[in-house]
Design an enzyme around this catalytic site. Structure first.
Site, short mmCIF file in Angstrom:
data_model
loop_
_atom_site.label_atom_id
_atom_site.label_comp_id
_atom_site.label_asym_id
_atom_site.label_seq_id
_atom_site.Cartn_x
_atom_site.Cartn_y
_atom_site.Cartn_z
N GLU A 1 1.42 4.35 -7.05
CA GLU A 1 0.88 3.09 -7.57
C GLU A 1 2.03 2.24 -8.09
O GLU A 1 2.94 2.74 -8.74
CB GLU A 1 -0.16 3.38 -8.67
CG GLU A 1 -0.68 2.18 -9.42
CD GLU A 1 -1.25 1.07 -8.54
OE1 GLU A 1 -2.06 1.35 -7.64
OE2 GLU A 1 -0.84 -0.09 -8.74
N ASP B 1 -13.34 -2.53 3.12
CA ASP B 1 -14.53 -3.33 3.47
C ASP B 1 -14.07 -4.70 3.99
O ASP B 1 -14.91 -5.53 4.33
CB ASP B 1 -15.43 -3.54 2.24
CG ASP B 1 -14.76 -4.45 1.22
OD1 ASP B 1 -13.55 -4.28 0.98
OD2 ASP B 1 -15.45 -5.34 0.69
N ASP C 1 -4.55 -3.95 -0.70
CA ASP C 1 -4.58 -5.40 -0.97
C ASP C 1 -4.46 -6.16 0.35
O ASP C 1 -3.61 -5.83 1.19
CB ASP C 1 -3.42 -5.78 -1.89
CG ASP C 1 -3.58 -5.19 -3.29
OD1 ASP C 1 -4.72 -4.85 -3.66
OD2 ASP C 1 -2.57 -5.04 -4.00
N1 SAM Z 1 -7.17 2.80 -3.63
C1 SAM Z 1 -7.94 2.35 -4.76
C2 SAM Z 1 -9.40 2.24 -4.40
O1 SAM Z 1 -9.73 2.27 -3.22
O2 SAM Z 1 -10.22 2.15 -5.32
C3 SAM Z 1 -7.38 1.02 -5.32
C4 SAM Z 1 -7.48 -0.16 -4.42
S1 SAM Z 1 -6.67 -1.60 -5.09
C5 SAM Z 1 -7.41 -2.91 -4.23
C6 SAM Z 1 -5.06 -1.53 -4.32
C7 SAM Z 1 -4.02 -0.84 -5.19
O3 SAM Z 1 -2.83 -0.71 -4.44
C8 SAM Z 1 -3.65 -1.60 -6.44
O4 SAM Z 1 -3.76 -0.78 -7.57
C9 SAM Z 1 -2.21 -2.07 -6.19
O5 SAM Z 1 -1.46 -2.18 -7.38
C10 SAM Z 1 -1.70 -0.99 -5.27
N2 SAM Z 1 -0.61 -1.44 -4.39
C11 SAM Z 1 -0.61 -2.56 -3.63
N3 SAM Z 1 0.55 -2.67 -2.96
C12 SAM Z 1 1.29 -1.60 -3.30
C13 SAM Z 1 2.60 -1.16 -2.95
N4 SAM Z 1 3.37 -1.88 -2.13
N5 SAM Z 1 3.06 -0.01 -3.49
C14 SAM Z 1 2.30 0.71 -4.36
N6 SAM Z 1 1.05 0.34 -4.73
C15 SAM Z 1 0.55 -0.79 -4.22
#
Ligand code: SAM
Length: 214
Positions: free
Chosen positions: A70, A155, A119
């Site tokens: 994360e 989704d 994301d």
């Molecule tokens: N996987 C979880 C779920 O499905 O409930 C969280 C989804 S959340 C939309 C996406 C997570 O990915 C966020 O906490 C974000 O900080 C992390 N994230 C995005 N880009 C990242 C990167 N390059 N390296 C590490 N973490 C990342």
């Protein structure tokens, strides 16, 4: 997911026994079996958020080692708090940007990669930041063992279509593709819901998933 900055989260992370510390990370490639103290396979979730999925997976599969990755301290803090409530020997965390993933795992050291509700980075100029982009697939290609699989759930139909289009140019193939995971009884066997999956499926959004290999 980006939570409000939580005062002290960096200090908690720096002292947490569940986190492989940044100072140690350069020495990690090739040593994950030592870090866990056994020969079990290593599976990772990139962008784990608050860690619901990976914590549940680690609890259900004690014979597998899990690493949750994360980027944000305030989010990682939640996963650490979950571990404090229920400690699991087969789960570790890394606070890092996944861009540097090949600096932390050696070639072929990872048995499976999970991307869950990554994301979307909707602007074209940010496509390289999307975790299922060809740029990231090239990084995963290094660390994932040859027979390994990558699983992605979302989704977000636009992100999923993009991810599917990236496969061929990146040299990957789809073993499974579904646009409605929750209505496929066989694919739902053993499915562990992520935090976002619970939220968005409750809103009626179909969940897309692929399993890919090369
Ligand atoms: N996987 C979880 C779920 O499905 O409930 C969280 C989804 S959340 C939309 C996406 C997570 O990915 C966020 O906490 C974000 O900080 C992390 N994230 C995005 N880009 C990242 C990167 N390059 N390296 C590490 N973490 C990342």
């Amino acid at each position: 997911m980006r939570l409000r900055n939580i005062t002290g989260s960096r200090e908690v992370i720096a002292e947490s026994p569940y986190v492989v510390q940044e100072a140690v990370q350069p020495r990690c490639p090739g040593t994950w079996k030592e870090i866990f103290g056994n020969q079990n396979p290593v599976q990772i979730e990139i962008g784990m958020g608050k860690g619901k999925f990976i914590h549940t997976m680690a609890k259900e599969h004690p014979e597998i080692n899990y690493v949750g990755i994360e980027k944000y301290s305030s989010v990682l803090l939640r996963a650490i708090q979950k571990m404090e409530q229920e400690e699991l020997p087969n789960l570790k965390f890394l606070r890092m940007d996944a861009e540097d993933i090949a600096k932390v795992f050696g070639p072929g050291e990872v048995d499976k990669i999970y991307l869950n509700f990554s994301d979307p980075w909707p602007k074209d100029r940010h496509a390289k930041r999307r975790l299922p982009s060809r740029e990231f697939l090239a990084r995963y290609d290094v660390i994932l063992k040859k027979s390994g699989r990558l699983e992605f759930k979302t989704d977000n139909r636009e992100l999923f279509d993009f991810a599917v289009e990236e496969l061929e140019p990146a040299g990957w193939k789809a073993e499974i593709i579904t646009y409605d995971l929750h209505n496929d009884a066989s694919l739902m066997e053993g499915n562990v819901m992520t935090e976002y999956e619970e939220k968005f499926s409750a809103m009626g959004n179909p969940i897309c998933k692929y399993v890919i290999y090369r």
